[in-house]
Design an enzyme around this catalytic site. Sequence first.
Site, PDB file in Angstrom:
ATOM      1  N   GLU A  94     121.077-138.667  29.193  1.00 14.24           N
ATOM      2  CA  GLU A  94     122.463-138.253  28.935  1.00 14.24           C
ATOM      3  C   GLU A  94     122.527-136.734  28.816  1.00 14.24           C
ATOM      4  O   GLU A  94     121.505-136.043  28.814  1.00 14.24           O
ATOM      5  CB  GLU A  94     122.991-138.873  27.636  1.00 14.24           C
ATOM      6  CG  GLU A  94     123.673-140.218  27.791  1.00 14.24           C
ATOM      7  CD  GLU A  94     125.085-140.109  28.344  1.00 14.24           C
ATOM      8  OE1 GLU A  94     125.485-138.996  28.774  1.00 14.24           O
ATOM      9  OE2 GLU A  94     125.780-141.132  28.376  1.00 14.24           O
ATOM     10  N   ARG A 126     127.374-143.956  15.527  1.00 15.70           N
ATOM     11  CA  ARG A 126     126.542-142.790  15.825  1.00 15.70           C
ATOM     12  C   ARG A 126     127.346-141.818  16.664  1.00 15.70           C
ATOM     13  O   ARG A 126     128.385-142.151  17.236  1.00 15.70           O
ATOM     14  CB  ARG A 126     125.276-143.191  16.580  1.00 15.70           C
ATOM     15  CG  ARG A 126     125.538-143.803  17.958  1.00 15.70           C
ATOM     16  CD  ARG A 126     124.257-143.877  18.773  1.00 15.70           C
ATOM     17  NE  ARG A 126     124.401-144.569  20.047  1.00 15.70           N
ATOM     18  CZ  ARG A 126     124.865-144.027  21.156  1.00 15.70           C
ATOM     19  NH1 ARG A 126     125.295-142.764  21.160  1.00 15.70           N
ATOM     20  NH2 ARG A 126     124.935-144.724  22.279  1.00 15.70           N
ATOM     21  N   ASN A 147     127.835-139.490  20.047  1.00 18.37           N
ATOM     22  CA  ASN A 147     127.581-139.743  21.464  1.00 18.37           C
ATOM     23  C   ASN A 147     127.628-138.423  22.230  1.00 18.37           C
ATOM     24  O   ASN A 147     126.848-137.517  21.929  1.00 18.37           O
ATOM     25  CB  ASN A 147     128.584-140.766  21.999  1.00 18.37           C
ATOM     26  CG  ASN A 147     128.131-141.422  23.288  1.00 18.37           C
ATOM     27  OD1 ASN A 147     126.962-141.785  23.412  1.00 18.37           O
ATOM     28  ND2 ASN A 147     129.024-141.571  24.243  1.00 18.37           N
ATOM     29  N   ASP A 196     128.432-151.452  18.212  1.00 21.74           N
ATOM     30  CA  ASP A 196     128.932-152.655  18.873  1.00 21.74           C
ATOM     31  C   ASP A 196     130.207-152.398  19.667  1.00 21.74           C
ATOM     32  O   ASP A 196     130.879-153.330  20.090  1.00 21.74           O
ATOM     33  CB  ASP A 196     129.146-153.781  17.855  1.00 21.74           C
ATOM     34  CG  ASP A 196     130.244-153.459  16.836  1.00 21.74           C
ATOM     35  OD1 ASP A 196     130.829-152.349  16.894  1.00 21.74           O
ATOM     36  OD2 ASP A 196     130.529-154.321  15.986  1.00 21.74           O
ATOM     37  N   ASN A 223     133.331-140.344  25.677  1.00 21.85           N
ATOM     38  CA  ASN A 223     132.483-139.598  26.605  1.00 21.85           C
ATOM     39  C   ASN A 223     133.231-138.389  27.141  1.00 21.85           C
ATOM     40  O   ASN A 223     134.440-138.369  27.200  1.00 21.85           O
ATOM     41  CB  ASN A 223     131.985-140.495  27.733  1.00 21.85           C
ATOM     42  CG  ASN A 223     130.658-141.138  27.401  1.00 21.85           C
ATOM     43  OD1 ASN A 223     129.663-140.440  27.169  1.00 21.85           O
ATOM     44  ND2 ASN A 223     130.629-142.465  27.328  1.00 21.85           N
ATOM     45  N   ASP A 269     131.714-142.285  32.425  1.00 22.65           N
ATOM     46  CA  ASP A 269     130.769-141.850  31.392  1.00 22.65           C
ATOM     47  C   ASP A 269     130.829-140.319  31.314  1.00 22.65           C
ATOM     48  O   ASP A 269     131.896-139.747  31.120  1.00 22.65           O
ATOM     49  CB  ASP A 269     129.378-142.383  31.710  1.00 22.65           C
ATOM     50  CG  ASP A 269     128.474-142.488  30.492  1.00 22.65           C
ATOM     51  OD1 ASP A 269     128.448-141.546  29.672  1.00 22.65           O
ATOM     52  OD2 ASP A 269     127.755-143.493  30.364  1.00 22.65           O
TER      53      ASP A 269
END
Length: 297
Positions: free
Chosen positions: A24, A108, A110, A128, A154, A204
């Site tokens: 990433e 978390r 990203n 989740d 994202n 993404d």
Amino acid sequence: MTTQEQTVLREPIPWSEDRLELGEGARWVDGRLVLVDLLAGRLLETGGDAPGPLRELYRLDGPLGAVAPVAGRPDRWLAAAGTGLALLDDGHVHPLTDLESTNPVRARMNDAVADPHGRFWAGSMTYDATPGGGTLFRHDHTTQPAVTGLTITNGPAFDATGTVMYLADTPLGHVDRFTVDPATGELSEQTPFLRLTAADGFPDGMTVDAAGNLWVALWGGHAVRRYRPDGSLDREIRLGAAQPTSVCLGGPDMRRLFVTTADYGLTEPGPVDGALLAVDVDIAGLPAAAASWTGRS
């Protein structure tokens, strides 16, 4: 590799023999490519002229979503890490701000990036993918929510002026465009930019090139796409990897497109799933913006 081979990569090729679980955060910084292996907490770098191994710069105890270089401070990084922000400096990890440990669902950080005005924007998600459980935060003199009610955040990606921001909510297939106040960073005029289906893949990581086009990595779509500022599709590059995760323009003349991919969740990964890929394109990119940081010296 000859000079001619360095100059023109007509098809995507693996740029390293390394394979990453969740590559990433590709960024072109000071003549090199930096990227992360997110769940492994690794910050990596490589050159842009010829394929070679990925060199580890940092290894954190938890997830590392993405980094931005700190303005005027070589080899120091502002990071979206764990459940908040951290400064990576001289081999040490300095936690700065906790943002998601109180989320009622385990979460978390990203993706993250600095804008051309030095602000650091970092998104979060729940493990989740709880609908509405993610947030885009803006870090300037303080850290505060900028966009709430997201699922998997994202981007964002900014144009060269820092007055246009693109933001993806990956599982929804949505990319929205915002107007950014250059003086304050306040967002306005949120408008739909892309509405993709599962057949397209899920948006993404993203980047904006020097002509203002938006490049989008399509998780599950085996492709990256370039969209014009009006939202029309300009180009698609098909990939051997199923799960492209981020895109970055760098290398010679800033015209080499680097694509991180992931083998996360694949029961039978193919030979280039998890690879860093590279191909040359016709429009140059923009170097990664640096984050202003006046805290820890």
